[in-house]
Scaffold this motif. Structure first.
Motif, mmCIF file in Angstrom:
data_model
loop_
_atom_site.group_PDB
_atom_site.id
_atom_site.type_symbol
_atom_site.label_atom_id
_atom_site.label_comp_id
_atom_site.label_asym_id
_atom_site.label_seq_id
_atom_site.Cartn_x
_atom_site.Cartn_y
_atom_site.Cartn_z
ATOM 1 N N ILE A 1 36.528 28.494 45.955
ATOM 2 C CA ILE A 1 36.815 30.035 45.353
ATOM 3 C C ILE A 1 38.326 30.096 44.967
ATOM 4 O O ILE A 1 39.163 29.774 45.644
ATOM 5 C CB ILE A 1 36.526 31.125 46.354
ATOM 6 C CG1 ILE A 1 34.895 31.091 46.777
ATOM 7 C CG2 ILE A 1 36.812 32.333 45.800
ATOM 8 C CD1 ILE A 1 34.696 31.869 48.104
ATOM 9 N N ALA B 1 39.173 36.888 42.342
ATOM 10 C CA ALA B 1 37.775 37.181 42.681
ATOM 11 C C ALA B 1 37.299 38.181 43.475
ATOM 12 O O ALA B 1 38.237 38.619 44.327
ATOM 13 C CB ALA B 1 37.450 35.770 43.490
ATOM 14 N N LEU C 1 34.783 39.102 46.231
ATOM 15 C CA LEU C 1 33.878 38.171 46.951
ATOM 16 C C LEU C 1 32.643 39.335 47.471
ATOM 17 O O LEU C 1 32.972 40.500 47.910
ATOM 18 C CB LEU C 1 34.444 37.721 48.230
ATOM 19 C CG LEU C 1 35.349 36.681 47.869
ATOM 20 C CD1 LEU C 1 35.888 35.988 48.963
ATOM 21 C CD2 LEU C 1 34.974 35.588 46.947
ATOM 22 N N CYS D 1 30.412 35.154 44.533
ATOM 23 C CA CYS D 1 31.529 35.503 43.727
ATOM 24 C C CYS D 1 30.984 36.661 42.417
ATOM 25 O O CYS D 1 30.036 36.059 41.944
ATOM 26 C CB CYS D 1 32.360 34.418 43.234
ATOM 27 S SG CYS D 1 33.371 33.673 44.257
#
Length: 140
Positions: A70, A74, A76, A98
């Motif tokens: 990741i 991002a 999450l 994501c």
């Protein structure tokens, strides 16, 4: 094929710049911080805040299986899934997604929580209200 469990909740966390490691990926230790935060939020929202003079969960086991890296930026989305509900313990499974993609699993976390009387240092039954909340989600 990965087994899926009943979803109790899903929480979102926005990755911070400082959560990356030296090669630009989410640092492996931060996954556990994120899991801790979503569990605390979930418990508080459900009416089970951590109070040092009461009863509540302690971690008996935790693990994370990293599937894909990741990278920043991002958002999450992390599930809280009920794998098992016992007398004084529950095992939760977490899947990391994501963005809007709910088909690609980036990591799978797991935790076993044991309910204890903090002062006595002994396990106690999980509160009935929490059992009721889990309801039919218990896969037995």
């Amino acid at each position: 094929m990965e087994k899926h469990y009943p979803v109790l909740s899903e929480k979102s966390i926005v990755m911070r710049w400082g959560d990356m490691d030296a090669i630009g990926h989410l640092n492996n230790a931060v996954y556990f911080r994120y899991l801790e935060q979503i569990r605390i939020d979930w418990l508080e929202e459900a009416g089970f805040p951590i109070t040092p003079d009461g009863i509540g969960p302690v971690i008996a086991h935790t693990a994370c299986h990293f599937k894909r890296e990741i990278s920043y930026p991002a958002t999450l989305h992390i599930t809280i899934e009920l794998e098992h509900l016992g007398r004084s313990s529950l095992k939760l499974r977490h899947r990391f997604f994501c963005g809007e993609d709910r088909t690609t699993v980036y990591a799978v976390g797991e935790v076993t929580l044991v309910w204890v009387d903090y002062r006595a240092g002994k396990s106690v039954p999980i509160p009935q209200a929490l059992r009721d909340m889990a309801g039919a989600a218990n896969p037995v």
